[in-house]
Design a protein around this motif. Structure first.
Motif, short mmCIF file in Angstrom:
data_model
loop_
_atom_site.label_atom_id
_atom_site.label_comp_id
_atom_site.label_asym_id
_atom_site.label_seq_id
_atom_site.Cartn_x
_atom_site.Cartn_y
_atom_site.Cartn_z
N LYS A 287 0.19 5.24 6.47
CA LYS A 287 -0.23 5.63 5.13
C LYS A 287 0.59 4.91 4.07
O LYS A 287 0.05 4.41 3.07
CB LYS A 287 -0.11 7.14 4.97
CG LYS A 287 -0.52 7.65 3.58
CD LYS A 287 -0.32 9.15 3.47
CE LYS A 287 -0.65 9.65 2.07
NZ LYS A 287 -0.42 11.12 1.94
N SER A 288 1.90 4.83 4.30
CA SER A 288 2.77 4.14 3.34
C SER A 288 2.46 2.65 3.27
O SER A 288 2.49 2.05 2.19
CB SER A 288 4.25 4.36 3.70
OG SER A 288 4.58 3.68 4.89
N VAL A 289 2.13 2.06 4.42
CA VAL A 289 1.75 0.65 4.44
C VAL A 289 0.46 0.44 3.64
O VAL A 289 0.36 -0.50 2.83
CB VAL A 289 1.56 0.15 5.90
CG1 VAL A 289 0.94 -1.25 5.92
CG2 VAL A 289 2.90 0.14 6.64
N ILE A 290 -0.50 1.32 3.85
CA ILE A 290 -1.78 1.21 3.14
C ILE A 290 -1.59 1.35 1.63
O ILE A 290 -2.21 0.63 0.84
CB ILE A 290 -2.76 2.29 3.67
CG1 ILE A 290 -3.19 1.95 5.10
CG2 ILE A 290 -3.99 2.42 2.77
CD1 ILE A 290 -3.93 3.06 5.80
N ILE A 291 -0.71 2.25 1.22
CA ILE A 291 -0.50 2.49 -0.20
C ILE A 291 0.30 1.36 -0.86
O ILE A 291 -0.02 0.92 -1.97
CB ILE A 291 0.23 3.84 -0.41
CG1 ILE A 291 -0.69 4.99 -0.01
CG2 ILE A 291 0.68 4.00 -1.86
CD1 ILE A 291 0.00 6.34 0.01
N GLU A 292 1.32 0.86 -0.16
CA GLU A 292 2.30 -0.03 -0.80
C GLU A 292 1.97 -1.52 -0.64
O GLU A 292 2.35 -2.32 -1.51
CB GLU A 292 3.69 0.24 -0.22
CG GLU A 292 4.21 1.64 -0.50
CD GLU A 292 5.50 1.93 0.26
OE1 GLU A 292 6.22 0.97 0.58
OE2 GLU A 292 5.77 3.12 0.51
N TYR A 293 1.30 -1.91 0.43
CA TYR A 293 1.18 -3.34 0.74
C TYR A 293 -0.28 -3.76 0.89
O TYR A 293 -0.90 -3.51 1.93
CB TYR A 293 1.95 -3.66 2.02
CG TYR A 293 3.37 -3.16 2.03
CD1 TYR A 293 4.22 -3.39 0.95
CD2 TYR A 293 3.88 -2.46 3.13
CE1 TYR A 293 5.53 -2.94 0.95
CE2 TYR A 293 5.18 -2.00 3.14
CZ TYR A 293 6.00 -2.24 2.06
OH TYR A 293 7.30 -1.79 2.07
#
Length: 542
Positions: free
Chosen positions: A274-280
């Motif tokens: 989820k953090s990868v999808i949001i940030e990168y």
């Protein structure tokens, strides 16, 4: 045809360029600690200890995945030539990433001889996005896994090579190929047991499916027998190596079969993605591609399963189905293995299943190509798509290279000298420091980057007892051999230690704080040694 081949070659070369550019940016980014931390220095420290300091391998406590083949073989060969730790890490990393890409391309072509040039080009393009995303300053953690030695890239390399050999055997029936596959399986499992999920399990499941299919089955039975028996022999040999103490490898028991931790592991993995999808943004596309493949491939496979088993497909579609089966098995098993084991405890554990993301994007491209194969692409698309993409990528990397002065960055990376290690080197000269103890993340990192022959070894917080995790036991005790045998200690780096009561009991008032700034606390103490059996400190002049 020639244009597409040339453009595919360009993308492969751009992967190499992006790899070097990634390293050139590290000196100016916090992500450099990914490439110079104590875990990442596993290979260089073993090489230095064996071939420079001649301490021997017998009392080394190696990783549970010791990475003998091909990582240790290739890395040691390179370091023997290049000498420099940073230079070897960089050249090896880029070479490793390129070899994985090359094997992926060869595997796809062998599995489906009818695969289009554009599909292969798109697979290469998706692979390029991994290092390119780091160059664009998105996030280094996932791309770094393709470049680091000792971070399970060896199992990925071996899995692809084994799959190529298995397909070659099924196609040609050569006993020589079968023998080579057996030897590779044996070496790969002893090197990294993740190979079992990367090749052994997919190959056996793939073969079992074909036993249900009409037609000749002997080669599939031979493949199952060879891979299964070789796996059992390799696991037995691995256990015996530890049991006889010929080589000590850290137990992997704490990382496996923790089924009660599955919900937490799944939650950790989903939060990471989820953090990868949001940030990168770039890596977001790769994660979504993998997710769509995991969800879409089973639907395709179920719809055409009966036709495949009854052999009612044409040869081209049959090859496509078989490749889809193998890709799905690989991606599913690799992504979910650390989760099912309950061991996805943090983001750094992506080292165990990043290969699933790489092959997941490959699977997505291939699934899309198969589904769209009934449609004919416009002539302009066939003629110009790969050329336009390659030209755009060349321009992008040139602009990024000039903007970031990549040539200076490479020089700065190769000459990297951490500030905290420079301070320790100066303290060594000023205060006559000999051997010291510190926490794991500071110890090996300081030893490897010291330019003043500083030696700092890792101990447990509070107890100040030696921590043998991926170290040479003889570093701490008398009775060893080599340049650093029989050490006498006289300093401690204690910034990471919260409990220093034992320190006070051991040394009393004989403690001299010689540096306490910038998260570095260095204490000089009376000369002491460490008893091997009890692992306790004793003063030479109580």
């Amino acid at each position: 045809m020639r244009r597409e081949q040339a453009n595919s070659l360009i993308v492969q070369l751009l992967v190499v360029v992006a790899g070097f550019m990634l390293f050139s940016l590290l000196p100016e980014r916090p992500a450099i600690r990914l490439f110079v931390n104590s875990d990442a220095l596993y290979m260089p420290s073993i090489y230095q200890d064996l071939f420079v300091h001649h301490s021997g391998l017998s009392v080394w406590h190696l990783n549970g995945a010791p990475n003998f083949f091909p990582e240790m073989l290739l890395f040691f060969s390179l370091m023997a030539v290049l000498k420099s730790t940073t230079l070897t890490v960089m050249v090896y990393g880029v070479a490793q990433m390129f070899l994985i890409l090359y094997l992926m391309d060869r595997f796809l072509h062998l599995a489906d001889v009818h695969i289009s040039k554009i599909t292969r080009y798109l697979v290469l393009l998706c692979f390029l996005l991994f290092p390119l995303s780091a160059v664009l300053d998105e996030g280094y953690l996932i791309p770094a896994q393709l470049l680091l030695a000792g971070y399970h890239a060896g199992f990925f390399f071996n899995s692809l090579l084994a799959a190529i050999l298995a397909l070659s055997y099924l196609k040609y029936g050569s006993r020589r190929i079968l023998l080579i596959l057996g030897l590779l399986t044996f070496a790969a499992i002893i090197s990294d047991k993740l190979f079992i999920m990367g090749f052994v399990a997919p190959a056996i499941l793939f073969s079992l499916l074909h036993l249900l299919q009409k037609g000749k089955k002997l080669r599939f039975l031979n493949l199952i027998a060879l891979v299964g028996l070789t796996t059992l022999l390799a696991l037995f040999t691995y256990r015996m190596l530890n049991f006889t103490a010929a080589i000590d490898m850290i137990s992997t028991g704490t990382k496996m079969f923790r089924f009660e931790q599955i919900p937490e592991a799944m939650s950790n993995f989903l939060h990471h993605m989820k953090s990868v999808i949001i940030e990168y943004p770039t890596q977001r596309m790769l994660v979504f591609a993998t997710l769509l493949f995991i969800l879409g491939a089973p639907v395709y496979l179920i719809i055409y399963l009966s036709s495949y088993l009854a052999r009612r497909m044409n040869p081209g579609m049959e090859n496509s189905y078989a490749l889809m089966v193998y890709l799905f098995l690989f991606v599913f098993l690799i992504i979910f293995t650390p989760i099912i084991n309950g061991y996805y405890i943090g983001r750094s554990l992506i080292r165990y299943n990043y290969a699933g993301l790489v092959m997941g994007t490959t699977g997505f491209v291939y699934l899309l190509a198969v589904l769209l194969s009934k449609y004919t692409a416009p002539l302009w698309f066939k003629k110009y798509f790969t050329t336009v993409c390659s030209t755009g990528l060349i321009i992008l990397l040139l602009v990024l290279g000039v903007k970031n002065q990549a040539w200076k960055g490479l020089r700065n990376y190769v000459n990297y000298y951490p500030e905290d290690v420079r301070i320790l080197d100066e303290l060594k000269s000023e205060h006559g420091l000999t051997y010291g103890l510190g926490e794991y993340w500071q110890a090996k990192y300081s030893t490897m980057f010291s330019r003043n022959h500083l030696r700092l070894y890792s101990v447990s917080d509070g107890s100040f007892q030696p921590s043998y995790h991926v170290t040479n036991e003889n570093w701490f005790h008398d009775g060893g051999k080599g340049s650093h045998a029989n050490p006498t200690f006289n300093f401690l780096e204690t910034s990471a230690f919260s409990d220093t009561e034992k320190l006070k009991k051991l040394f009393g008032e004989h403690i001299d704080t010689i540096y306490n700034q910038k998260d570095l606390l260095v204490i000089k103490v009376p000369d002491f040694k460490i008893e091997r059996e009890s692992r306790e400190i004793y003063l030479l002049d109580p």
